[in-house]
Scaffold this motif. Structure first.
Motif, PDB file in Angstrom:
ATOM      1  N   THR A 132      24.076  -6.977 -26.704  1.00  0.00           N
ATOM      2  CA  THR A 132      25.421  -7.394 -27.115  1.00  0.00           C
ATOM      3  C   THR A 132      25.444  -8.882 -27.430  1.00  0.00           C
ATOM      4  N   GLN A 133      24.547  -9.668 -26.799  1.00  0.00           N
ATOM      5  CA  GLN A 133      24.493 -11.103 -27.074  1.00  0.00           C
ATOM      6  C   GLN A 133      23.752 -11.386 -28.383  1.00  0.00           C
ATOM      7  N   VAL A 134      22.742 -10.600 -28.660  1.00  0.00           N
ATOM      8  CA  VAL A 134      22.040 -10.759 -29.933  1.00  0.00           C
ATOM      9  C   VAL A 134      22.938 -10.307 -31.084  1.00  0.00           C
ATOM     10  N   GLU A 135      23.838  -9.340 -30.795  1.00  0.00           N
ATOM     11  CA  GLU A 135      24.888  -8.834 -31.683  1.00  0.00           C
ATOM     12  C   GLU A 135      24.357  -8.021 -32.859  1.00  0.00           C
ATOM     13  N   LYS A 136      23.787  -8.649 -33.864  1.00  0.00           N
ATOM     14  CA  LYS A 136      23.390  -7.873 -35.034  1.00  0.00           C
ATOM     15  C   LYS A 136      22.010  -8.312 -35.502  1.00  0.00           C
ATOM     16  N   ALA A 137      21.345  -7.419 -36.217  1.00  0.00           N
ATOM     17  CA  ALA A 137      19.997  -7.704 -36.682  1.00  0.00           C
ATOM     18  C   ALA A 137      19.990  -8.892 -37.632  1.00  0.00           C
ATOM     19  N   THR A 138      19.038  -9.775 -37.407  1.00  0.00           N
ATOM     20  CA  THR A 138      18.877 -10.928 -38.269  1.00  0.00           C
ATOM     21  C   THR A 138      17.959 -10.554 -39.421  1.00  0.00           C
ATOM     22  N   VAL A 139      18.372 -10.867 -40.640  1.00  0.00           N
ATOM     23  CA  VAL A 139      17.549 -10.550 -41.806  1.00  0.00           C
ATOM     24  C   VAL A 139      17.270 -11.829 -42.583  1.00  0.00           C
ATOM     25  N   GLY A 140      16.324 -11.761 -43.477  1.00  0.00           N
ATOM     26  CA  GLY A 140      15.959 -12.934 -44.261  1.00  0.00           C
ATOM     27  C   GLY A 140      17.065 -13.352 -45.216  1.00  0.00           C
ATOM     28  N   ALA A 141      16.972 -14.594 -45.730  1.00  0.00           N
ATOM     29  CA  ALA A 141      17.960 -15.102 -46.677  1.00  0.00           C
ATOM     30  C   ALA A 141      17.783 -14.417 -48.025  1.00  0.00           C
ATOM     31  N   LEU A 142      18.871 -14.406 -48.813  1.00  0.00           N
ATOM     32  CA  LEU A 142      18.813 -13.814 -50.153  1.00  0.00           C
ATOM     33  C   LEU A 142      17.809 -14.562 -51.020  1.00  0.00           C
ATOM     34  N   ASP A 143      17.022 -13.810 -51.763  1.00  0.00           N
ATOM     35  CA  ASP A 143      16.035 -14.396 -52.665  1.00  0.00           C
ATOM     36  C   ASP A 143      16.595 -14.338 -54.082  1.00  0.00           C
ATOM     37  N   ARG A 144      17.188 -15.456 -54.564  1.00  0.00           N
ATOM     38  CA  ARG A 144      17.850 -15.469 -55.863  1.00  0.00           C
ATOM     39  C   ARG A 144      16.865 -15.592 -57.018  1.00  0.00           C
ATOM     40  N   SER A 145      15.577 -15.775 -56.700  1.00  0.00           N
ATOM     41  CA  SER A 145      14.578 -15.812 -57.770  1.00  0.00           C
ATOM     42  C   SER A 145      14.288 -14.414 -58.305  1.00  0.00           C
ATOM     43  N   GLY A 196      19.327 -23.356 -18.567  1.00  0.00           N
ATOM     44  CA  GLY A 196      18.759 -22.041 -18.318  1.00  0.00           C
ATOM     45  C   GLY A 196      19.567 -20.842 -18.739  1.00  0.00           C
ATOM     46  N   HIS A 197      20.781 -21.012 -19.294  1.00  0.00           N
ATOM     47  CA  HIS A 197      21.557 -19.814 -19.592  1.00  0.00           C
ATOM     48  C   HIS A 197      20.988 -19.089 -20.793  1.00  0.00           C
ATOM     49  N   ILE A 198      20.819 -17.808 -20.673  1.00  0.00           N
ATOM     50  CA  ILE A 198      20.154 -17.008 -21.700  1.00  0.00           C
ATOM     51  C   ILE A 198      20.922 -17.013 -23.014  1.00  0.00           C
ATOM     52  N   ARG A 199      22.232 -17.188 -22.982  1.00  0.00           N
ATOM     53  CA  ARG A 199      23.024 -17.176 -24.211  1.00  0.00           C
ATOM     54  C   ARG A 199      22.619 -18.324 -25.139  1.00  0.00           C
ATOM     55  N   LYS A 200      22.249 -19.475 -24.564  1.00  0.00           N
ATOM     56  CA  LYS A 200      21.855 -20.614 -25.391  1.00  0.00           C
ATOM     57  C   LYS A 200      20.547 -20.331 -26.118  1.00  0.00           C
ATOM     58  N   LEU A 201      19.621 -19.671 -25.443  1.00  0.00           N
ATOM     59  CA  LEU A 201      18.354 -19.326 -26.083  1.00  0.00           C
ATOM     60  C   LEU A 201      18.586 -18.319 -27.209  1.00  0.00           C
ATOM     61  N   VAL A 202      19.440 -17.336 -26.959  1.00  0.00           N
ATOM     62  CA  VAL A 202      19.762 -16.348 -27.994  1.00  0.00           C
ATOM     63  C   VAL A 202      20.340 -17.036 -29.215  1.00  0.00           C
ATOM     64  N   HIS A 203      21.248 -17.998 -29.003  1.00  0.00           N
ATOM     65  CA  HIS A 203      21.874 -18.720 -30.116  1.00  0.00           C
ATOM     66  C   HIS A 203      20.829 -19.505 -30.909  1.00  0.00           C
ATOM     67  N   GLU A 204      19.921 -20.206 -30.217  1.00  0.00           N
ATOM     68  CA  GLU A 204      18.890 -20.991 -30.894  1.00  0.00           C
ATOM     69  C   GLU A 204      17.998 -20.088 -31.752  1.00  0.00           C
ATOM     70  N   LEU A 205      17.603 -18.966 -31.207  1.00  0.00           N
ATOM     71  CA  LEU A 205      16.699 -18.066 -31.928  1.00  0.00           C
ATOM     72  C   LEU A 205      17.398 -17.463 -33.152  1.00  0.00           C
ATOM     73  N   LYS A 206      18.641 -17.073 -32.993  1.00  0.00           N
ATOM     74  CA  LYS A 206      19.371 -16.484 -34.119  1.00  0.00           C
ATOM     75  C   LYS A 206      19.547 -17.498 -35.231  1.00  0.00           C
ATOM     76  N   THR A 207      19.786 -18.767 -34.868  1.00  0.00           N
ATOM     77  CA  THR A 207      19.956 -19.816 -35.870  1.00  0.00           C
ATOM     78  C   THR A 207      18.676 -20.008 -36.670  1.00  0.00           C
ATOM     79  N   PHE A 208      17.538 -19.986 -35.999  1.00  0.00           N
ATOM     80  CA  PHE A 208      16.263 -20.189 -36.676  1.00  0.00           C
ATOM     81  C   PHE A 208      15.879 -18.996 -37.554  1.00  0.00           C
ATOM     82  N   LEU A 209      16.145 -17.777 -37.028  1.00  0.00           N
ATOM     83  CA  LEU A 209      15.694 -16.593 -37.737  1.00  0.00           C
ATOM     84  C   LEU A 209      16.632 -16.143 -38.855  1.00  0.00           C
ATOM     85  N   ALA A 210      17.837 -16.728 -38.901  1.00  0.00           N
ATOM     86  CA  ALA A 210      18.814 -16.319 -39.919  1.00  0.00           C
ATOM     87  C   ALA A 210      18.336 -16.671 -41.319  1.00  0.00           C
TER      88      ALA A 210
END
Length: 494
Positions: free
Chosen positions: A273-286, A480-494
């Motif tokens: 529920t914290q990860v929320e939704k699958a992270t996918v790659g950015a749109l490739d406009r090329s 140490g709160h796990i929510r902060k790590l989830v947020h960092e990872l989602k930001t990078f992988l988005a």
């Protein structure tokens, strides 16, 4: 000799004797002869069995011999329901009645209290509280644990909950949800309002149960399927199981695995529920959009063709269609999770193993997992199954991050497409070489995230030497709160 306080009745004195005995036994297991004899006289005088004062007698055994008491234990300490608001006419009528009764009953300020019922309730409450909270010390047998769990169930019932409801960490169902009377069946007396206290009792019961499990022969419990099924999965219990798994076999090992899987599934549900939704790659406009109807961008098509609007015909002529880009960059993001599995990092090991498996299930994310103490173990082949991963861990031992670094560095093929999450308290014995390796990863262009620990509470202990250097490097240690790590990872992988 005249009474100095005529308002204190014999029942008040009886009730005080029972509660003084309760406090004395909670803080000192040794019997106070005077309080014991006085309490025995009170219990016998009000027609209750003397077994209520026997610390070895469970509530179950008492109810079996005296089944009529079962109804009295149910809802014994449940909060009273709030009175329904009355209409104005009813309030005025009650006010007049109260005025008349006040003049007719001068000096009677009992407020309708049934003092005899309060004495009876004090005896029953004392039994439940003592059996649960006076858990003693030393080695615990399987039978003692089973008896405590049964008594804890009676305490939950007394609070208006279902047995296991508070210990399981679920919100209290209250009297309405459990089918028990909200005021108990002591009748006539006032019940303290425990509505604010009930949520805090659950964690205390869980901690008591975890302590009992820690003090007992766990293998004996696991060998009994019925008893093992009553265990409540918790971080402390999982730690015990993971430490002792190599000494288990047969039924005991099967029960241990079932408990670990139950706990893993519960934590995974929360983390998803914290990860929320699958992270996918950015749109490739090329890549040109695929010209199919499902990709048609209707809003843009109308906007771009507004110059073709015919007012006479009230019709829009479309000479060009526009489509949405749906192709995404196919380069996978690489996530390397390195977890310290030494004794102080058990909760981080469990949480991060589950978190890694969740991210491993996302599209275009290549997850690698490494656990270490004085030796490093590459758990990547099992990263999709946190249960199997945890069974391969070896908790405890010292800490040498350089052995984990030796496994992690070769995995960084494309630095700018890689994130390295390092979870540890960083109390290392080779501090300088390890930090230099971490700084090199950061300088290479990879994202390096140091994390003090990953717990649900957010508490983290970090070596101050490493904390300062990570701050100077521009990669401060995450709390140490796990929510902060989830947020960092989602930001990078988005």
């Amino acid at each position: 000799m005249t009474e100095q306080n005529p308002e204190v009745t014999a029942d008040d004195n009886r009730r005080q004797v029972l509660y003084w005995r309760l406090l004395a036994r909670l803080f000192d297991p040794e019997e106070q002869a005077t309080l014991e004899s006085a309490s025995l006289a009170v219990v016998e005088d009000i027609g209750l069995p003397s077994a209520l004062l026997d610390p070895q007698a469970s509530v179950d055994s008492i109810v079996q011999r005296h089944p009529e008491l079962a109804a009295e234990f149910d809802g014994l300490m449940a909060p009273e329901p709030e009175p329904e608001p009355k209409s104005e006419s009813e309030s005025e009528s009650e006010s007049e009645s109260e005025s008349e009764s006040e003049s007719a009953a001068e000096g009677d300020d009992d407020g309708g209290r049934d003092r005899a019922a309060e004495v009876r309730r004090a005896a029953l409450v004392s039994k439940v509280l003592l059996n649960v909270f006076a858990s003693g010390s030393g080695t615990v047998t399987a039978g003692q644990l089973a008896r405590w769990q049964s008594d804890a169930g009676w305490l939950e019932r007394a609070l208006g909950c279902r047995p296991g409801e508070l210990r399981g960490g679920r919100p209290a169902g209250g009297a309405a949800g459990s089918g028990v009377s909200p005021t108990g069946s002591g009748g006539g007396g006032t019940t303290p309002d425990l509505s604010r206290l009930i949520p805090a009792i659950g964690p205390e019961l869980g901690a008591l149960e975890a302590d009992l499990v820690k003090r007992m022969h766990l293998r004996e419990v696991l060998a009994d399927p019925k008893l093992a099924a009553q265990l409540t999965p918790s971080m402390s219990l999982i730690e015990q199981l993971l430490r002792d798994k190599n000494n288990l076999s047969g039924v005991a090992l099967a029960n241990a695995k079932a408990l670990i899987r139950r706990f893993v599934d519960e934590v995974a549900e929360v983390l998803r529920t914290q990860v929320e939704k699958a992270t996918v790659g950015a749109l490739d406009r090329s890549v040109p959009p695929k010209r199919v109807f499902r990709n048609l961008d209707i809003d843009r098509t109308i906007w771009k063709n507004l110059t073709n609007w015919s007012p006479e015909e009230e019709r829009l002529y479309v000479d060009r269609l526009f489509y949405r880009h749906t192709a995404r960059k196919t380069t996978p993001q690489r996530l390397i999770v390195v977890v310290d599995q030494s004794g102080s990092m058990v909760d981080s090991m469990v949480n991060c193993t589950i978190l890694a498996s969740i991210f491993a299930g996302l599209p275009k994310v290549d997850v690698h997992l490494i656990a270490y103490d004085t030796q490093a173990l590459d758990l990547t082949p099992w990263v999709h199954d946190p249960f199997e991963t945890l069974l391969r861990t070896n908790l405890g031992g010292g800490t040498d991050g350089t052995v984990a670094m030796a496994l992690a560095q070769p995995k960084i093929a494309e630095p700018r497409n890689t994130v390295v999450v390092w979870i540890s308290d960083f109390y290392e014995w080779q501090t300088e070489p390890l930090f230099e390796s971490m700084a090199a990863i950061h300088r290479s262009g990879a994202k390096f995230i140091p994390v003090g620990s990953v717990t649900s509470s957010g508490r983290a202990s970090v070596n101050p030497w490493f904390r300062e250097r990570f701050k100077d490097l521009g990669t401060p240690v995450l709390s140490g709160h796990i929510r902060k790590l989830v947020h960092e990872l989602k930001t990078f992988l988005a």
